[in-house]
Design a protein around this motif. Structure first.
Motif, PDB file in Angstrom:
ATOM      1  N   ALA A  79      48.708  32.610  26.602  1.00  0.00           N
ATOM      2  CA  ALA A  79      47.584  33.539  26.594  1.00  0.00           C
ATOM      3  C   ALA A  79      46.958  33.638  27.978  1.00  0.00           C
ATOM      4  N   ALA A  80      46.782  32.486  28.637  1.00  0.00           N
ATOM      5  CA  ALA A  80      46.190  32.505  29.975  1.00  0.00           C
ATOM      6  C   ALA A  80      47.071  33.259  30.952  1.00  0.00           C
ATOM      7  N   ALA A  81      48.390  33.069  30.830  1.00  0.00           N
ATOM      8  CA  ALA A  81      49.309  33.769  31.718  1.00  0.00           C
ATOM      9  C   ALA A  81      49.275  35.271  31.470  1.00  0.00           C
ATOM     10  N   ALA A  82      49.162  35.671  30.197  1.00  0.00           N
ATOM     11  CA  ALA A  82      49.087  37.091  29.889  1.00  0.00           C
ATOM     12  C   ALA A  82      47.809  37.694  30.441  1.00  0.00           C
ATOM     13  N   TRP A  83      46.697  36.970  30.313  1.00  0.00           N
ATOM     14  CA  TRP A  83      45.450  37.468  30.904  1.00  0.00           C
ATOM     15  C   TRP A  83      45.565  37.557  32.421  1.00  0.00           C
ATOM     16  N   ALA A  84      46.260  36.606  33.028  1.00  0.00           N
ATOM     17  CA  ALA A  84      46.452  36.670  34.478  1.00  0.00           C
ATOM     18  C   ALA A  84      47.193  37.946  34.865  1.00  0.00           C
ATOM     19  N   ALA A  85      48.185  38.311  34.054  1.00  0.00           N
ATOM     20  CA  ALA A  85      48.912  39.552  34.315  1.00  0.00           C
ATOM     21  C   ALA A  85      47.992  40.750  34.170  1.00  0.00           C
ATOM     22  N   LEU A  86      47.082  40.710  33.200  1.00  0.00           N
ATOM     23  CA  LEU A  86      46.142  41.818  33.024  1.00  0.00           C
ATOM     24  C   LEU A  86      45.099  41.865  34.130  1.00  0.00           C
ATOM     25  N   TYR A  87      44.685  40.716  34.649  1.00  0.00           N
ATOM     26  CA  TYR A  87      43.755  40.743  35.779  1.00  0.00           C
ATOM     27  C   TYR A  87      44.411  41.390  36.990  1.00  0.00           C
ATOM     28  N   GLY A 137      30.575  41.035  32.855  1.00  0.00           N
ATOM     29  CA  GLY A 137      30.201  41.595  34.150  1.00  0.00           C
ATOM     30  C   GLY A 137      29.878  43.065  34.025  1.00  0.00           C
ATOM     31  N   PRO A 138      29.374  43.661  35.096  1.00  0.00           N
ATOM     32  CA  PRO A 138      29.035  45.082  35.061  1.00  0.00           C
ATOM     33  C   PRO A 138      30.271  45.963  35.179  1.00  0.00           C
ATOM     34  N   GLY A 139      30.096  47.237  34.820  1.00  0.00           N
ATOM     35  CA  GLY A 139      31.153  48.215  35.065  1.00  0.00           C
ATOM     36  C   GLY A 139      31.877  48.699  33.828  1.00  0.00           C
ATOM     37  N   LEU A 140      31.413  48.327  32.620  1.00  0.00           N
ATOM     38  CA  LEU A 140      32.136  48.721  31.411  1.00  0.00           C
ATOM     39  C   LEU A 140      32.160  50.235  31.250  1.00  0.00           C
ATOM     40  N   ALA A 175      39.731  43.027  30.966  1.00  0.00           N
ATOM     41  CA  ALA A 175      40.472  42.595  32.154  1.00  0.00           C
ATOM     42  C   ALA A 175      39.985  43.333  33.392  1.00  0.00           C
ATOM     43  N   ARG A 176      39.660  44.613  33.240  1.00  0.00           N
ATOM     44  CA  ARG A 176      39.144  45.379  34.385  1.00  0.00           C
ATOM     45  C   ARG A 176      37.849  44.778  34.909  1.00  0.00           C
ATOM     46  N   LEU A 177      36.948  44.383  34.011  1.00  0.00           N
ATOM     47  CA  LEU A 177      35.670  43.798  34.433  1.00  0.00           C
ATOM     48  C   LEU A 177      35.885  42.472  35.160  1.00  0.00           C
ATOM     49  N   ILE A 178      36.767  41.633  34.618  1.00  0.00           N
ATOM     50  CA  ILE A 178      37.002  40.336  35.254  1.00  0.00           C
ATOM     51  C   ILE A 178      37.757  40.514  36.565  1.00  0.00           C
ATOM     52  N   ALA A 179      38.703  41.455  36.614  1.00  0.00           N
ATOM     53  CA  ALA A 179      39.411  41.719  37.863  1.00  0.00           C
ATOM     54  C   ALA A 179      38.440  42.170  38.946  1.00  0.00           C
ATOM     55  N   ASP A 180      37.469  42.987  38.570  1.00  0.00           N
ATOM     56  CA  ASP A 180      36.461  43.430  39.547  1.00  0.00           C
ATOM     57  C   ASP A 180      35.639  42.243  40.053  1.00  0.00           C
ATOM     58  N   ALA A 181      35.302  41.326  39.147  1.00  0.00           N
ATOM     59  CA  ALA A 181      34.546  40.136  39.559  1.00  0.00           C
ATOM     60  C   ALA A 181      35.367  39.277  40.507  1.00  0.00           C
ATOM     61  N   SER A 186      33.207  36.853  43.046  1.00  0.00           N
ATOM     62  CA  SER A 186      32.042  36.399  42.296  1.00  0.00           C
ATOM     63  C   SER A 186      32.147  34.901  42.025  1.00  0.00           C
ATOM     64  N   PRO A 187      31.051  34.158  42.209  1.00  0.00           N
ATOM     65  CA  PRO A 187      31.097  32.721  41.908  1.00  0.00           C
ATOM     66  C   PRO A 187      31.023  32.438  40.411  1.00  0.00           C
ATOM     67  N   LEU A 188      30.812  33.481  39.605  1.00  0.00           N
ATOM     68  CA  LEU A 188      30.685  33.306  38.166  1.00  0.00           C
ATOM     69  C   LEU A 188      31.724  34.150  37.446  1.00  0.00           C
ATOM     70  N   VAL A 189      32.666  33.477  36.802  1.00  0.00           N
ATOM     71  CA  VAL A 189      33.667  34.141  35.972  1.00  0.00           C
ATOM     72  C   VAL A 189      33.561  33.530  34.582  1.00  0.00           C
ATOM     73  N   PRO A 190      33.509  34.356  33.533  1.00  0.00           N
ATOM     74  CA  PRO A 190      33.288  33.821  32.191  1.00  0.00           C
ATOM     75  C   PRO A 190      34.444  32.950  31.708  1.00  0.00           C
TER      76      PRO A 190
END
Length: 390
Positions: A79-87, A137-140, A175-181, A186-190
């Motif tokens: 799951a983490a690897a798949a999210w990494a691909a989406l980031y 994060g912002p940008g939704l 993934a778009r929001l986290i990729a932007d962070a 950003s020092p804060l990632v959820p």
């Protein structure tokens, strides 16, 4: 005969060093006869080693423990690897789904096309602003508007049922929001739990049932993408654990105990007849530069740094031998600095040391990080070096 002292980069040890020196020797010989290569094997003498057998390294992820079945793939890693691909590409699953799309099926009269439906839901979500994804994060709103206009959304809508499409779209937006962070440093990632909760909330807004209901896409598309990504991450993890920790350790060791590195290079050069050129790759270029700054070495008529970070360390106040804005000492020889614009570890020196450094771009034809290791198979590198040899 010109002696070329070759100072290798981080993580290089035998038998790799001998192969590298052989390649450098052949590359220079193809451009000019009468060049003698003298390697400086600082890695064996001063490089980092895990003297306690790697006791500081956490256990390798990717195995399950305490489940009674012995080691095996960790679903969390997939799951983490798949999210990494989406980031890296928030539309990656969208492209996978669109590729499965076939000819559009006939629909009963009056049926809303799936593409029209999902676009309407995304538009409604955008109208709510960033609040549904605020914990991530912002940008939704901007991300939802962009996804609604994406050309692959239609084919994906034809390939998937509405629930699966809602889940895919929600993951893409999160993934778009986290990729932007991440792009903004950003020092804060959820944490993953927060990410997943936001994804479920967005999925429900786009028509998916609450969590706990079986979702076909969650068990097919993400799993298949995740398995591929997990294998890639595992290969990277192995490389980092087994090879790159000496590389990172070499840098830290040099910055904390660099005098021994420089003394060894100075002693080697002192025993050579001029003319001498010193060629350093990556950390080897830093060692060479620091050594030549620390005290005169009159035998050396040329310094060549290749894919090296010396200028960056100087500008950031981290170069051991010289602090910005102090000028380069007059006794430092002519300096040729080769870099590949795709090599994120290659830096420029001409603006920092006007008139003292010649920056020359080369094209290794590789993306980073391969670009950082491909200099020594690039004939242009040897041509540039030979053009400047004393």
């Amino acid at each position: 005969m010109t002696a070329v002292v070759f100072v290798h980069g981080t993580g290089v040890r035998e038998p790799g060093l001998s192969a590298l020196v052989e390649r450098v020797t052949a590359g220079l010989a193809a451009q000019r006869e009468g060049v003698r290569i003298v390697p400086y094997d600082w890695g064996a003498a001063h490089g980092a080693t895990l003297v306690a057998g790697g006791a500081s390294l956490p256990p390798r992820s990717g195995t399950t423990r305490g489940l009674g079945d012995g080691p095996g793939p960790d679903p969390g890693d997939e799951a983490a690897a798949a999210w990494a691909a989406l980031y890296a590409d928030p539309y990656a699953e969208l492209a996978l789904a669109a590729a499965r799309s076939g000819p559009a099926a006939e629909r009963p009269p009056g049926t809303v096309p799936p593409e029209q439906r999902i676009r309407a839901l995304l538009t409604a979500l955008a109208a709510r602003g960033d609040e549904p994804g605020a914990e991530v994060g912002p940008g939704l709103a901007r991300a939802a508007t962009g996804l609604a206009a994406h050309p692959l959304l239609g084919p994906a809508a034809d390939a998937l049922d509405p629930v699966d499409l809602a889940v895919l779209a929600a993951r893409s937006l999160t993934a778009r929001l986290i990729a932007d962070a991440l792009d903004a440093d950003s020092p804060l990632v959820p944490v993953g739990e927060t990410r997943d909760a936001v994804t479920d909330r967005i999925a429900e807004a786009l028509g998916a049932p609450p969590r706990g209901t079986e979702r076909g896409l969650r068990s097919y598309l993400l799993r298949s993408a995740g398995a591929m990504a997990a294998r890639a991450v595992e290969r990277r993890r192995r490389a980092l654990t087994e090879a790159a920790h000496p590389a990172a350790g070499d840098i830290l060791r040099y910055l904390s105990r660099g005098a021994a590195f420089r003394d060894g290079l100075r002693a080697l050069v002192a025993g050579l007849e001029p003319p001498v050129a010193v060629v350093g790759h990556s950390l080897g270029g830093i060692i060479a530069l620091d050594t030549l700054i620390s005290a005169p070495l009159p035998q050396v008529g040329l310094l060549v740094t290749v894919g090296s970070q010396g200028p960056f360390l100087y500008e950031s106040g981290s170069l051991p031998s010289l602090e910005h804005p102090a000028p380069l000492p007059s006794y430092v020889p002519a300096w040729l600095n080769l870099y590949d614009p795709r090599d994120l570890l290659g830096y420029l020196g001409a603006e920092l040391f006007p008139g003292r450094v010649t920056d020359v771009a080369v094209d290794n034809g590789q993306p980073f990080p391969a670009a950082h290791s491909a200099y020594w198979t690039n004939p242009a590198v040897y041509r540039r070096i030979v053009d400047h040899l004393p």
